[in-house]
Design a protein around this motif. Structure first.
Motif, PDB file in Angstrom:
ATOM      1  N   UNK A   2      11.047  14.856  23.758  1.00 35.55           N
ATOM      2  CA  UNK A   2      11.621  15.588  22.636  1.00 35.55           C
ATOM      3  C   UNK A   2      12.964  16.176  23.023  1.00 35.55           C
ATOM      4  N   UNK A   3      13.934  15.986  22.162  1.00 38.90           N
ATOM      5  CA  UNK A   3      15.241  16.589  22.403  1.00 38.90           C
ATOM      6  C   UNK A   3      16.062  15.853  23.426  1.00 38.90           C
ATOM      7  N   UNK A   4      15.560  14.699  23.894  1.00 40.36           N
ATOM      8  CA  UNK A   4      16.342  13.972  24.882  1.00 40.36           C
ATOM      9  C   UNK A   4      17.559  13.374  24.190  1.00 40.36           C
ATOM     10  N   UNK A   5      18.624  13.237  24.961  1.00 44.01           N
ATOM     11  CA  UNK A   5      19.805  12.637  24.375  1.00 44.01           C
ATOM     12  C   UNK A   5      20.006  11.287  25.019  1.00 44.01           C
ATOM     13  N   UNK A   6      21.000  10.591  24.592  1.00 45.15           N
ATOM     14  CA  UNK A   6      21.250   9.283  25.167  1.00 45.15           C
ATOM     15  C   UNK A   6      20.804   8.187  24.229  1.00 45.15           C
ATOM     16  N   UNK A   7      20.862   6.986  24.734  1.00 50.02           N
ATOM     17  CA  UNK A   7      20.728   5.835  23.861  1.00 50.02           C
ATOM     18  C   UNK A   7      19.326   5.676  23.280  1.00 50.02           C
ATOM     19  N   UNK A  16      15.999   7.382  22.453  1.00 53.03           N
ATOM     20  CA  UNK A  16      15.305   8.668  22.394  1.00 53.03           C
ATOM     21  C   UNK A  16      13.879   8.455  21.933  1.00 53.03           C
ATOM     22  N   UNK A  46      14.250  12.352  12.918  1.00 51.84           N
ATOM     23  CA  UNK A  46      14.955  13.328  13.754  1.00 51.84           C
ATOM     24  C   UNK A  46      15.783  12.675  14.850  1.00 51.84           C
ATOM     25  N   UNK A  47      15.211  11.718  15.538  1.00 49.51           N
ATOM     26  CA  UNK A  47      15.943  11.113  16.639  1.00 49.51           C
ATOM     27  C   UNK A  47      16.809   9.943  16.222  1.00 49.51           C
TER      28      UNK A  47
END
Lengths: 1084, 483
Positions: free
Chosen positions: A227-232, A234, A559-560
């Motif tokens: 959850x809340x990870x960023x990057x390509x 998710x 969300x992602x």
């Protein structure tokens, strides 16, 4: 270092329960009746007896049964199991056949239709087991521990993943799963983790002599906490299953579990963690033409256990109106500003009051106030009754030259989560031909097709249903989510009217799909040429091929993935093994016999992965790579590996009383640097049949001592010995490597020693097997951390020394055995002690992080003197009296600066108890199994507590405040009780914060009623009238009851970090299931 | 028996044959997926994107709080805005800077192999940008012996900051001349799309930043003036178009810095100090940066303009009867994904404020005022804002000949620029930040991060030496240029 440990209740009670459960053995021992008949028959009258010998399970005739009387062999049964003998009246006649318990009968008069049923033996001394390279050996000749599971044990209470059926049946076998859906991939471990690399601790699976592709392939996301990870990417990991789960349990004849290295030195490196040798059913020469077996299995699943949800308070975050009362308002209304966006349930009590709430018709606030009520089905109602239907038909038959068996099995599974499940078709053929006196050919082919429209995503991230279950509020009706999309906004705007973090669960189930089409082929061709009774040559080539086509779809407005996401992942995996084995068998003298073999193996592995990703979609709901917002990205990976081996083995036996095995193997692996490419490892094992070597008390019917010592070598992962740049997701780019390669890697070596004692009492009515092992693995190929200022964050090295030692005990007995009734009981127990003796030579590393999840909240740290299952994290800070320190100014628990060891993921011990009662054609059996000790850190517990979803968060609700139990440091070495009030939402959120591993970890001890089965064999009269050999109907249940202090769904869980299963961590767990089923079987 | 001998012979020769077959093992064990060599340009984009993204998030997580721009809300206890630092506060900075310095090491070596001077220069510019952040955050750090594990240097010594500065400045001077050469850039370049004249301006603007930063220890004004007086020899930023600003579309692989819009917007409030200063300036930057605060009037929220909450508050905000301004999500994660946003390595306004400070110190007040006003304009226009005609008529905005005035605007101009506000505060003491009794260390702001914990274990001897030469490894140990 230990920290006192947070539990819901004591551990002692659990231990007691387990002990009571497993403590049958002494009690059962007393119930033995004196055996043997002391009558002396003076009458020497001859009688004639004829009849048929049948297998008690299959009711198939048994050919070749040796019949003896007074120690003198009389005859053997023919192909139809028939016999005719002449014996003295009252004389004991013994029926013996390999794989069956001997049976003694007496006749006082001539009998023509005697029906003898032999009971197949499970752990009996004369048993033949399949060992490395498919060599069949008598169990008594083996110098190492082998456990055997019969095929029938696997289908007694068929689970949807057959691997589950091994639970509780073998001492030392440990199955870890991540509660990841219908396929629920298993990590199979024998005798503890030997490597600091968590991916290198699994047992090898061998099917009919050919190693199986058991690899898991990550769906591309390597952390269950996302959850809340960023990057390509998710996304969340998806469990797409593995090759092992696809074996058809109905095709399994038997499984030999070879636990130690001695048993497996001949499979080379990959069997260093033990091996499961699976033999599939082959055709039988039954002489009656074609045999047909039809089996139909239907089972139904529901949720085994729910956490204790609270249904007394609804959504909110302690918002109060002008009168100081808690209120709720979906949007800004005359009652006050909106309180809808929180995911927490710190809102008003359900007191029959009315609030402005969400109106699904209007898709916003209702115009009228509606009753403030709990929806107890808000989470539970999402799940359905699962169903698995497995139907198979098998044909077998043969002549004296040719035998074959072919089967077709279809499985369809609807899992408990809507729109998830799978379908599988397995076609198997197994043939064997004696082309001449000297040449025998075995041929086997297996085709597996597995498909699924949707497999659930696992872990903690917006796209998993586990995440929704945490975030759903008790005041929200699940039905409000059902329309999925807003009116007129199909595919554009989802209905998630509360927190924007929560995805609509029906969109998760029906639109965020993870589909799979998998095709696999396993085949094997084997030729055995017998030059003469002494010389034999075996050549075999086997192939294992699998191709997976996976798709992951993520719609717009999530969300992602605000613009959606689509991924295709194509996998191709192939492994071929070609073996040659030349054997020589001879009797060296009257007392000595010898079997020596020399062999070679070439193993080639080829893997290719192609990924195409559209990170963003032009048109919503169109899942094609050409619909990518920017260019679709292609990534691919090719991995190749080859190992060549030469090996030899010598088996010596002296008078069938002492056996000695010596093996040696040399491997050349492509993954090691040229000068270290070749490595050699030997083994020695011995077996002493004490009962034949020395006088024993009459109650001891068999005694054997085993001793063995073995080494096994292991190689590296491909491409570890040169420097390569990391591929970058940016076009025309690359990045410097983060792992320092090693041009001088050496092979790993692990050494094990084992001793075992095998005892049988009272004519084999009671058998025991006790085993001690000691294993040291050194020179492990590890990635160790470097400080990044050196230019690398990790380095590949040889290092580390891990010791595993433990005990395995199994006891099996037949307390009651009469003509019509029999009770057999089997118990097993195992304990493993894992200790890290060295980390890295020369480098001062007090610890090494082996695995971590939850943004570092839970780590498995290896320390010298620790174990590879030690869970580290932040705990509470305590004074010398053990009181929790509270910060005087905030009223919250003081936060520590260092992580401490909170507990260990491994169980102290495990055990299983199986009981079977048989009365005529009816049998009833049940299996209890459990573990004692071990902890599980629960992310779900943290989050549900933080959000006030669990019953234990009701404390403090009336006042809205909590005064934390603990003391405040006066600064002069004294302490005073804490008196500071803290708002409940702050208190629970802080005390049970994600990083507080102590308050979110729980004792993982459990006891489960794993299997219950009741089987009725149809009466002979009926069976023969319908021209059947046998028919039965069985009712079974799996995982019917569970006793555990674990507050979430199931303590049997782990985190699925991509392709790695991390034990001791629950990270977005899905409910586990209870199964009820019915099985129909007919044999023609 | 014949057959036996033949078969044994066959088998043995097969075995011998096997060994012969291992010849192709080297080929089998050559990775078909990854490259063994790269062109120097291949490392630019990952480095620029990685650094800008990480430090954009850090400016929000760290600099906002310590410099009273914004703060976590709710925040019952601790938090950087109360100067709550932990041993691990600097770990991410350490890891990220060295991670990208590792790319620079490969870029230097690839540029040397291919003899491309312009990429030697780009490597120098990026290295100075990263190394500056690193040494300003920690003080003495491994540099000359760093990144050399392949040469078996696993315990690099810590270079004195004074030396690091001298080396950076020397390298930037050299790079300036390399940029003047004939080489062209022709690879992937997320920052400037191969416009090497802009790289040269970035290089020389960094030179200004570092000359000024060490000005307490080594007089810098004269040197900076030489640069300013020779624009042909030392081109520097002259407009927002020149600035080192990375444009990010949010479309993969150029994802926004935050995973979800909510992660930037939620649970954060703007701080009173920052908002009040902008309010006093009646500043057009406000709507780009934040939302308006609301207050309940008759049960309905009413907008009450821009309003923050105090940093370092007691933890109890019940006295504040309004919902404070929150970050405007469109600045960093627009609703319409695909809309470009800016991540700043070095803004043009910073150059003008450097000029203003230097001219002021040289007594050239008119030039200082021009630079000051250009800096303010540049900063406002960087957001797409328009400077109101009467902006500088405002007493609060008018150039008043003080460093404090320049530094307040520089502080506003450095919004979202990694840690620069913090570094500049440590250098000048401006802007004057309010203190509260709820701050740790009696309200004395920490001046550096502690070294990454692991360094003590992995590199104990050099760590001990560094602590000695620094005078401690504490949050309040002063780095060389601050002493």
């Amino acid at each position: 270092m230990t920290s006192s440990f947070h539990r819901y209740s004591g551990r002692t009670s659990r231990a007691f329960l387990l002990l009571v459960g497993l403590g049958f053995a002494p009690a059962a021992a007393h119930s033995f009746s004196p055996h043997g008949n002391k009558h002396v028959w003076l009458n020497q009258q001859k009688v004639s007896v004829s009849g048929t010998v049948l297998d008690d399970n299959t009711h198939q005739p048994i050919a070749g049964v040796t019949i003896t009387a007074g120690g003198r062999p009389l005859t053997t049964t023919d192909n139809q199991g028939r016999f005719t003998i002449q014996v003295d009246a009252g004389q004991q006649v013994t029926f013996q056949s390999v794989g069956y318990e001997p049976l003694a009968r007496k006749w006082s008069a001539t009998t023509t239709n005697a029906s003898i049923t032999l009971h197949s033996s499970d752990q009996k001394m004369e048993e033949v087991v399949v060992t490395a390279l498919g060599i069949k050996r008598e169990q008594k000749s083996l110098g190492y521990a082998v456990s055997k599971i019969s095929g029938q044990q696997m289908t007694d209470a068929t689970p949807s993943n057959w691997v589950d059926a091994m639970k509780g049946k073998v001492a030392g076998l440990n199955i870890t799963q991540a509660s990841s859906g219908p396929l629920n991939t298993a990590r199979i471990n024998l005798r503890g983790d030997r490597s600091l690399d968590p991916t290198k601790n699994e047992a090898l699976i061998v099917v009919d002599g050919v190693p199986l592709v058991n690899g898991r392939f990550s769906s591309g996301v390597t952390d269950a906490y996302g959850a809340g990870s960023s990057g390509a990417d998710k996304d969340i990991p998806v469990d797409f299953g593995n090759g092992l789960g696809d074996i058809n349990p109905d095709d399994i004849e038997s499984i030999s579990v070879l636990k130690g290295a001695a048993a497996t030195a001949l499979y080379g490196s990959r069997a260093g963690n033990g091996a499961l040798i699976i033999t599939t059913k082959s055709g039988k020469r039954n002489g009656k033409g074609i045999g047909v077996t039809v089996n139909s299995n239907s089972s139904f699943q529901n949720v085994l256990k729910w956490p204790d949800f609270q249904y007394e308070y609804g959504q909110g975050n302690l918002e109060r109106n002008a009168n100081g009362e808690q209120y709720y308002s979906y949007d800004l209304t005359e009652d006050g500003p909106s309180t809808r966006s929180t995911s927490s349930a710190w809102g008003p009590k359900f007191d029959g009051q009315m609030f402005f709430q969400y109106d699904p018709e209007l898709e916003t606030t209702g115009t009228e106030r509606t009753p403030w009520v709990p929806y107890k089905d808000g989470v539970k109602g999402f799940f359905r009754t699962g169903a698995t239907y497995m139907n198979s038909v098998a044909f077998d038959g043969g002549t004296d030259k040719f035998t074959a068996r072919t089967s077709l099995t279809h499985t369809s599974n609807k899992w408990i989560m809507p729109n998830t499940g799978f379908e599988r078709l397995v076609a198997a053929f197994n043939g064997s031909a004696n082309l001449s006196e000297k040449l025998k050919i075995n041929f086997k082919a297996n085709y597996t097709n597995k498909s699924s429209d949707n497999l659930p995503g696992t872990g903690y991230n917006n796209q998993s249903i586990a995440y929704f279950m945490i975030f759903q509020n008790p005041s929200i009706d699940l039905n409000w989510y059902r329309p999925r999309w807003k009116k007129g906004k199909e595919n554009l705007e989802q209905i998630h009217p509360f927190s924007s973090y929560i995805e609509n669960p029906f969109i998760i189930a029906y639109e965020m799909t993870n589909s799979l089409v998998s095709n696999g082929i396993d085949g094997m061709l084997q030729g055995i040429y017998t030059f003469n009774p002494k010389w034999e040559l075996m050549l075999r080539s086997g192939i294992n091929m699998r191709s997976d086509r996976r798709e992951q779809r993520r719609p717009w407005d999530t969300a992602n993935f605000p613009k959606g996401y689509y991924k295709q992942q194509d996998l191709f995996y192939m492994e071929s093994n070609t073996d040659a084995l030349l054997s020589y068998t001879d009797k060296l003298s009257e007392d000595f016999s010898l079997r020596a073999s020399l062999g070679g193996n070439v193993m080639k592995r080829d893997m290719k992965e192609d990924i195409g990703v559209a990170r963003g979609l032009i048109s919503p709901g169109v899942y094609k790579l050409s619909n990518a917002l920017t260019n679709a990205v292609a990534e691919n990976k090719l991995i190749k590996k080859e190992i060549q081996s030469v090996f030899g083995l010598v088996n010596l036996s002296w008078k069938d009383k002492i056996f000695l095995d010596v093996t040696a193997r040399n491997d050349w692996s492509s993954t090691l640097p040229a000068n270290n490419r070749s490595y050699f490892y030997p083994s020695v094992s011995s077996s002493f049949v004490l009962s034949d070597l020395m006088p024993m008390p009459s109650s001891v019917s068999f005694a054997k001592l085993r001793l063995s010592w073995a080494q096994v070598g292991n190689d590296a992962d491909p491409y570890s010995t040169s420097k390569y740049f990391e591929t970058s997701i940016f076009p025309g780019s690359a990045e410097a490597p983060s792992v320092l390669h090693n041009e001088n890697l050496k092979p790993e070596i692990s050494t094990s020693t084992e001793a075992g004692l095998n005892l049988a009492f009272l004519n084999n009515r009671l058998t025991t097997d006790i085993n001690f092992y000691y294993n040291r693995s050194r020179n492990q190929i590890l990635t160790v951390p470097l400080d990044v200022s050196t230019g690398f964050s990790k380095a590949l090295i040889n290092g580390g020394l891990i010791r595993n030692q433990g005990w395995e005990l199994s006891v099996s007995g037949t307390p009651v055995k009469t003509e019509n009734f029999q009770w057999t009981a089997t118990a097993n127990w195992s304990k493993n002690d894992n200790k890290i003796l060295e980390l890295t030579e020369g480098v001062e590393t007090p610890y090494q992080i082996i695995a971590s999840s939850g943004s570092g909240a839970a780590e498995i740290r290896a320390t010298i003197g620790g174990s590879t299952g030690d869970l580290w994290g932040y705990g509470l800070v305590r004074n010398e009296h053990g009181d929790v320190l509270i910060d005087a100014s905030t009223g919250l628990a003081v936060r520590p600066t260092d992580k401490v060891k909170i507990g260990n993921a491994y169980a102290d011990w495990r055990g299983g108890l199986h009981n079977e009662f048989r009365y005529k054609n009816i049998s009833f059996s049940f299996l209890l199994d459990g573990q004692y000790g071990g902890i599980v850190y629960s992310q779900t517990h943290h989050k549900m507590t933080e959000q006030g979803k669990l019953e234990h968060t009701l404390k403090g609700r009336e006042t809205g405040f909590i005064v934390g139990e603990g003391v405040v440091d006066n600064g002069d070495g004294t302490y005073r009780p804490n008196t500071k009030e803290v708002a409940i939402n702050t208190w629970y959120g802080d005390y049970y914060r994600r990083a507080n591993m102590e308050t979110n970890s729980f004792d993982a001890s459990y006891l489960k009623l794993r299997e219950v089965r009741m089987e009725f064999g149809l009466p002979k009269s009926l069976v023969s009238r319908w021209k059947m050999n046998s028919a039965s109907i069985a009712f079974f249940g799996r995982d019917l009851l569970m006793w555990s202090d674990f507050p979430m769904y199931d303590p049997e869980t782990a985190a699925l970090n991509g392709a790695t299963i991390m034990p001791g961590v629950e990270m977005g767990q899905m409910p586990s299931t209870r199964t009820f089923g019915i099985n129909l079987r007919a044999n023609f | 028996m014949k057959i036996k001998h033949i078969s044994i012979a066959l088998l043995l020769s097969a075995m011998v044959g096997l060994q012969g077959c291992t010849k192709n093992f080297d080929e089998i064990n050559t990775d078909p997926n990854k490259v063994e060599n790269v062109t120097p340009s291949a490392l630019i984009t990952p480095t620029v994107y990685g650094m800008s993204t990480y430090f954009t998030v850090r400016s929000n997580d760290f600099t906002w709080e310590i410099m009273q721009t914004g703060l976590a809300n709710p925040s019952a206890a601790n938090g950087v805005h109360r100067y709550y630092f932990t041993e691990t506060s600097g770990d991410g900075t350490w890891n990220t800077c060295y991670r990208y310095l590792r790319n620079i090491r490969e870029m230097e070596s690839a540029a040397a192999t291919s003899g491309q001077d312009v990429y030697k220069a780009v490597a120098t510019t990026l290295k100075a940008y990263i190394a500056g952040l690193l040494t300003d955050s920690f003080g003495d750090v491994p540099m000359s012996e760093a990144l050399r594990a392949e040469e078996h240097v696993s315990q690099p010594k810590f270079d004195r900051q004074e030396q690091i500065y001298a080396d950076m400045i020397k390298a930037l001077e050299t790079a300036n001349t390399l940029y003047a050469g004939e080489d062209v850039m022709n690879g992937s370049d997320l920052l400037y799309n191969n416009k090497k004249e802009l790289w040269r301006k970035f290089n020389n603007s960094l030179l200004l930043r570092y000359y000024l930063r060490q000005s307490k220890r080594i007089p810098a004004a004269a040197k900076i003036k030489t640069i300013l007086d020779n624009p042909a020899q030392y081109p520097i930023f002259t407009s927002n178009e020149d600035a080192a600003i990375v444009k990010i579309t949010g479309q993969s692989p150029y994802d926004y810095a935050w995973g979800r819009r909510q992660d930037y917007v939620n649970f954060t409030a703007m701080a009173e100090f920052f908002v009040d200063n902008l309010n006093a300036l009646n500043d057009p930057r406000r709507p780009f940066i934040m939302t308006e605060a609301t207050e309940m009037v008759n049960g309905k929220p009413v907008k009450i303009g821009y309003k923050g909450i105090p940093a370092g508050h007691s933890g109890d905000l019940s006295a504040y009867k309004f919902n404070p301004s929150t970050p405007n999500g469109d600045l960093m994660y627009p609703e319409a994904v695909g809309t470009p946003i800016q991540e700043i390595l070095m803004p043009y306004s910073e150059v003008e404020f450097i000029k203003a400070e230097v001219y002021l110190s040289l007594g050239m007040d008119a030039e200082a005022q021009t630079a000051y006003e250009k800096g303010v304009r540049a900063s406002i226009e960087q957001y797409g804002g328009k400077v109101p005609a009467d902006y500088f008529a405002n007493e609060a905005a008018k150039f008043n000949g003080t460093l404090e005035r320049i530094m307040l605007q520089k502080y506003l101009g450095l919004f979202m620029v990694d840690y620069q506000q913090w570094f500049e505060y440590r250098r000048t003491g401006y802007p004057k930040l309010p203190k509260t009794p709820y701050m740790f260390y009696n309200g004395v702001m920490p001046t550096r991060f502690m070294y990454k914990n692991e360094v003590r274990r992995f590199n104990p001897d050099n760590y001990a030496k560094a602590v000695e030469q620094m005078g401690g490894d504490d949050f309040h140990t002063k780095v060389w240029w601050e002493k």
